[in-house]
Design a protein around this motif. Structure first.
Motif, PDB file in Angstrom:
ATOM      1  N   PHE A 231       0.839  -1.193   0.000  1.00 11.97           N
ATOM      2  CA  PHE A 231       0.000   0.000   0.000  1.00 11.97           C
ATOM      3  C   PHE A 231       0.879   1.249   0.000  1.00 11.97           C
ATOM      4  O   PHE A 231       1.840   1.315   0.760  1.00 11.97           O
ATOM      5  N   PRO A 232       0.598   2.213  -0.859  1.00 12.54           N
ATOM      6  CA  PRO A 232      -0.532   2.223  -1.788  1.00 12.54           C
ATOM      7  C   PRO A 232      -0.245   1.653  -3.173  1.00 12.54           C
ATOM      8  O   PRO A 232      -1.170   1.456  -3.961  1.00 12.54           O
ATOM      9  N   GLU A 235      -1.872  -1.789  -4.224  1.00 16.68           N
ATOM     10  CA  GLU A 235      -3.326  -1.632  -4.121  1.00 16.68           C
ATOM     11  C   GLU A 235      -3.842  -0.780  -5.270  1.00 16.68           C
ATOM     12  O   GLU A 235      -4.882  -1.075  -5.878  1.00 16.68           O
TER      13      GLU A 235
END
Length: 460
Positions: A231-232, A235
């Motif tokens: 993350f990020p 994602e």
């Protein structure tokens, strides 16, 4: 063969999309500076994974990208007073040099972000057309995070929980503070490409989505990277790619463990930040690789002087077992191979696999004394170790490899050995012992045999 999937948080059989073939994408370097030890951790981890998958008979297409346009690159080039191309070209050459020294094999493809601008623009346009992205008044293009229902599935957290307390760039042009940039409008003096939204350059996340799908297809087998990318970055990659293509992006997500220095997070502010080339100026590359391989790829690993000393001693045990053995015999010791493969088939369990190597080394030493099949055992040791990228030197080359760090030359060592031999012939054993002890104090250990006197460098 079982592989841990970060997405499902469990191990499962590795089932290729196309039988016998593995398509794997690993996030590579942003080339504004020399590679550091954390990069080495990822480079070596996925090198071992690639080597082993190929040894299992898979046709592996390994893609590792290069980010060659980015805020940090622009800032560093301006700071250095050089062009972006000059900076990134120099850093890419240095990266390749570092990975060669660490015995890391080159990927099949190494796409650069600047080579895929058209593909990036196409993907951004698709996301806009599908309602997952929008062009803002400031010339930037943003991704609508809340539009994608699966956002957060890699990290197993709801959007608001995941981003609560996280650093979120506040841009008045955003429709939602959680949205992230896909295309950045160019500032004066920056590198820029023409686009439907005006001159600009891609955001970091969209680069990997475009490069991976262009090289491997909309759906591929494995996506990997460092521990800080879930993350990020990853994602966001999932959200972009699956929204654009309507297909599952990567079937398996793999992440290497963190690297710590003296049990602390590596950081320039803590003064414990090391580039690969800093380390290789002091330590043998294979010793560093051994340390990185000795822990499971998903585990955190601690880089410290004691750990490196232990790594060298462990490698010396393996090389000492090979020393003086005829390696021309074929490898016929299947019982070791079966156990090695059983360990590696369990999510690339290198610590268990290396235990097999040390059992082989022990049995080689026994065979040397008892007239057994030392040659066949040694060949098997070398073959299995090669799947981890280890035992790349000849035994004599490695065992004398630390000599350059000593305050004595090879000629001086050989002269002292000759003087000791002369003393022994003259039955002046006190002088012979004095020479042996003096060399030992300098880290030179003598090894007497029927063939004569050899020597190795003691480490640690």
């Amino acid at each position: 063969m079982q592989v841990y999937n970060t997405l499902t948080r469990e191990k499962a059989p590795l089932t290729p999309i196309e039988p016998g073939k593995i398509r794997m994408y690993v996030c590579g370097m942003t080339v504004y500076d020399y590679c550091h030890l954390g990069h080495a951790r990822v480079l070596v981890a996925f090198d071992v994974i690639t080597r082993y998958l190929r040894a299992k008979g898979f046709d592996v297409t390994y893609v590792r990208n290069i980010t060659d346009v980015d805020d940090k690159i622009i800032a560093r080039a301006q700071e250095n007073g050089e062009s972006i191309d000059a900076l990134t070209g120099r850093m890419i050459d240095a990266m390749h040099e570092d990975e060669r020294k660490l015995f890391v094999l080159a990927p099949n493809r190494e796409p650069r972000a600047t080579e895929h601008i058209d593909d990036i623009i196409t993907m951004v346009s698709t996301l806009i057309d599908k309602g997952y992205a929008y062009a803002a008044d400031n010339g930037d293009v943003y991704y609508r995070v809340r539009k994608f229902d699966g956002y957060g599935k890699l990290n197993n957290r709801a959007i608001d929980d995941m981003l609560s307390g996280a650093r979120v760039e506040v841009e008045f042009a955003k429709a939602d503070p959680l949205d992230f940039v896909l295309w950045k409008a160019a500032k004066p003096g920056e590198s820029a490409w023409e686009s439907p939204w005006g001159p600009g350059r891609p955001g970091w996340h969209i680069e990997c989505s475009a490069m991976s799908t262009c090289c491997l297809g909309n759906n591929f087998d494995i996506h990997g990277g460092g521990p800080d990318l879930t993350f990020p970055h990853h994602e966001n990659e999932i959200a972009q790619s699956e929204a654009a293509t309507g297909e599952t992006y990567a079937n398996v997500w793999m992440h290497a463990g963190a690297l710590r220095v003296n049990d602390e997070k590596m950081s320039k502010s803590l003064g414990n930040f090391f580039t690969i080339r800093d380390v290789l100026e002091v330590h043998d590359p294979e010793v560093v690789r051994y340390l990185l391989v000795s822990s499971h790829y998903r585990s955190a690993i601690n880089y410290a002087p004691d750990a490196l000393d232990e790594a060298r001693r462990s490698l010396e045990r393996l090389y000492n077992a090979l020393d003086g053995v005829d390696l021309s015999s074929g490898a016929v010791e299947s019982r070791y191979s079966e156990r090695f493969h059983r360990a590696m088939d369990d999510d690339f369990n290198t610590p268990e696999a290396m235990a097999v190597l040390f059992e082989l080394a022990r049995d080689i030493n026994r065979a040397k004394k008892g007239g057994g099949e030392a040659g066949a055992l040694a060949s098997e040791l070398r073959r299995l170790a090669s799947l981890l990228g280890l035992l790349n030197y000849s035994p004599s080359e490695f065992l004398k490899g630390a000599q350059s760090a000593l305050e004595i030359t090879e000629d001086e060592i050989e002269a002292q050995i000759q003087a000791r031999n002369d003393a022994r012939k003259a039955k002046d054993f006190a002088e012979a012992d004095r020479i042996r002890d003096a060399l030992a104090e300098k880290g030179i250990i003598l090894k007497d045999s029927r063939e004569g006197t050899g020597w190795v460098v003691e480490q640690g």
